[in-house]
Design a protein around this motif. Structure first.
Motif, PDB file in Angstrom:
ATOM      1  N   LEU A  14     -92.009  -0.020 -34.759  1.00 28.92           N
ATOM      2  CA  LEU A  14     -93.562  -0.595 -34.517  1.00 28.92           C
ATOM      3  C   LEU A  14     -94.261  -1.157 -35.335  1.00 28.92           C
ATOM      4  O   LEU A  14     -95.282  -1.235 -35.953  1.00 28.92           O
ATOM      5  N   ASP A  15     -93.337  -1.311 -36.315  1.00 26.04           N
ATOM      6  CA  ASP A  15     -93.969  -2.389 -37.275  1.00 26.04           C
ATOM      7  C   ASP A  15     -94.351  -3.396 -37.394  1.00 26.04           C
ATOM      8  O   ASP A  15     -94.297  -4.338 -38.015  1.00 26.04           O
ATOM      9  N   LYS A  16     -94.149  -4.173 -36.421  1.00 29.09           N
ATOM     10  CA  LYS A  16     -95.035  -5.525 -35.794  1.00 29.09           C
ATOM     11  C   LYS A  16     -94.009  -6.490 -36.134  1.00 29.09           C
ATOM     12  O   LYS A  16     -94.489  -8.141 -36.517  1.00 29.09           O
ATOM     13  N   LYS A  17     -92.600  -6.203 -36.131  1.00 30.89           N
ATOM     14  CA  LYS A  17     -91.824  -7.686 -36.787  1.00 30.89           C
ATOM     15  C   LYS A  17     -90.363  -7.248 -36.031  1.00 30.89           C
ATOM     16  O   LYS A  17     -90.716  -5.914 -35.682  1.00 30.89           O
ATOM     17  N   VAL A  18     -89.929  -8.369 -36.206  1.00 28.18           N
ATOM     18  CA  VAL A  18     -88.471  -7.846 -35.320  1.00 28.18           C
ATOM     19  C   VAL A  18     -87.221  -8.401 -36.379  1.00 28.18           C
ATOM     20  O   VAL A  18     -86.853  -9.616 -36.589  1.00 28.18           O
TER      21      VAL A  18
ATOM     22  N   MET B  51     -81.483 -16.775 -33.632  1.00 25.85           N
ATOM     23  CA  MET B  51     -83.156 -16.878 -32.984  1.00 25.85           C
ATOM     24  C   MET B  51     -83.814 -16.941 -33.950  1.00 25.85           C
ATOM     25  O   MET B  51     -84.764 -17.354 -34.273  1.00 25.85           O
ATOM     26  N   ILE B  52     -84.127 -15.555 -34.596  1.00 22.85           N
ATOM     27  CA  ILE B  52     -84.775 -14.887 -35.911  1.00 22.85           C
ATOM     28  C   ILE B  52     -83.962 -16.701 -36.771  1.00 22.85           C
ATOM     29  O   ILE B  52     -85.300 -17.182 -37.726  1.00 22.85           O
TER      30      ILE B  52
ATOM     31  N   LEU C  19     -89.145 -11.394 -37.298  1.00 20.66           N
ATOM     32  CA  LEU C  19     -90.010 -12.815 -36.640  1.00 20.66           C
ATOM     33  C   LEU C  19     -91.286 -11.637 -36.076  1.00 20.66           C
ATOM     34  O   LEU C  19     -91.212 -11.243 -36.089  1.00 20.66           O
ATOM     35  N   GLN C  20     -92.282 -12.561 -36.565  1.00 26.44           N
ATOM     36  CA  GLN C  20     -93.819 -11.802 -36.008  1.00 26.44           C
ATOM     37  C   GLN C  20     -93.914 -12.456 -34.548  1.00 26.44           C
ATOM     38  O   GLN C  20     -93.738 -13.692 -34.165  1.00 26.44           O
ATOM     39  N   LEU C  21     -94.847 -11.977 -34.139  1.00 29.08           N
ATOM     40  CA  LEU C  21     -95.878 -12.215 -32.913  1.00 29.08           C
ATOM     41  C   LEU C  21     -95.888 -13.842 -33.044  1.00 29.08           C
ATOM     42  O   LEU C  21     -95.220 -14.574 -31.728  1.00 29.08           O
ATOM     43  N   GLU C  22     -96.028 -14.163 -33.726  1.00 30.44           N
ATOM     44  CA  GLU C  22     -96.704 -15.567 -33.558  1.00 30.44           C
ATOM     45  C   GLU C  22     -95.688 -16.286 -33.613  1.00 30.44           C
ATOM     46  O   GLU C  22     -95.836 -17.500 -32.981  1.00 30.44           O
TER      47      GLU C  22
END
Length: 260
Positions: A12-16, A220-221, A232-235
């Motif tokens: 849950l750090d808002k990035k993958v 993918m990244i 990867l960020q949401l954007e």
């Protein structure tokens, strides 16, 4: 392969990260496998009307054609009496491909009948090593232009992606080629010699290979990581969502499921 950030971002750090993406890919693969097994039980029961635990090609062919709008009784009668079926060219081509896969799924000793496990391999080739080899053989057949049973980069990116009618369409095609080039060079061509062999393709197409899942995650990244932070960020995910559903080989894997 589209996903919401919250489903992949384990910490849950808002990035993958690549490891989070790998875990998600393996999880989705396992979910797909279990769903395939559950659905296979229903499909097998539908094509095994006498309940003897085995399905013949003719039994399956009747049900398949019935699902395409043909009269089941009429088709069954004609097949039983070896009479000609009036089938359009497109449907016949699908049947021919299905028949090839049918006999590929008929594991030794071959009896021209499929039990429930063999039927699963028929409907879902990724469940069977033999069917995986068959699927790779089909890919090589379609893309190998010089007949050497290997793929070069030009062969790999040769699949038509639509008629270019304007600059916007040209840009889309150019993006597609760049993405497939990265897929070839960074993921599939394991020894990076510019040639993809049958063995490399099998390794890449094996959905239960954890190393392959990590490679797919890194790819993918690499494609969508615009700020080069290795996450990867949401954007970025939203901007490159078409790429995650556009993998050329994943499309092959999906399209090989010509279920009735």
């Amino acid at each position: 392969m589209y996903f919401g950030l919250s489903r992949v971002d384990a910490n849950l750090d808002k990035k993958v990260s690549a490891s989070e993406m790998q875990r998600w890919i393996m999880q989705k693969t396992e979910e797909h496998f279990q769903q395939a097994i559950d659905e296979n039980k229903l499909h097998f029961k539908a094509v095994d009307p006498d309940g003897d635990g085995h399905v013949s090609w003719d039994e399956y062919r009747v049900k398949f054609l019935a699902s395409k709008g043909f009269n089941e009784g009429e088709v069954s009668e004609k097949i039983k009496n070896n009479k000609e079926l009036k089938i359009d060219e497109e449907t016949q081509e699908v049947l021919d491909n299905l028949k090839d896969r049918w006999f590929q799924a008929d594991e030794p000793p071959a009896d021209q009948l499929l039990d429930e496990d063999e039927f699963l391999a028929f409907l879902h080739p990724e469940h069977s090593r033999g069917m995986l080899k068959f699927m790779v053989k089909e890919i090589i057949r379609d893309l190998d232009q010089d007949g050497d049973k290997k793929l070069t980069l030009p062969e790999f990116i040769s699949l038509p992606v639509g008629t270019v009618e304007n600059q916007e369409a040209q840009n889309i095609d150019d993006d597609w080629v760049r993405e497939r080039k990265k897929e070839f060079e960074q993921v599939i061509d394991a020894n990076q010699d510019g040639i993809v062999t049958v063995e490399e393709l099998e390794e890449y197409m094996d959905p239960m290979n954890e190393y392959n899942a990590l490679n797919e995650a890194k790819q993918m990244i690499a494609v969508a990581d615009e700020n080069q932070d290795h996450y990867l960020q949401l954007e970025e995910i939203l901007k490159y969502s078409e790429y995650f559903t556009g993998s050329k080989l994943m499309d092959y894997a999906r399209n090989v499921h010509e279920e009735f």
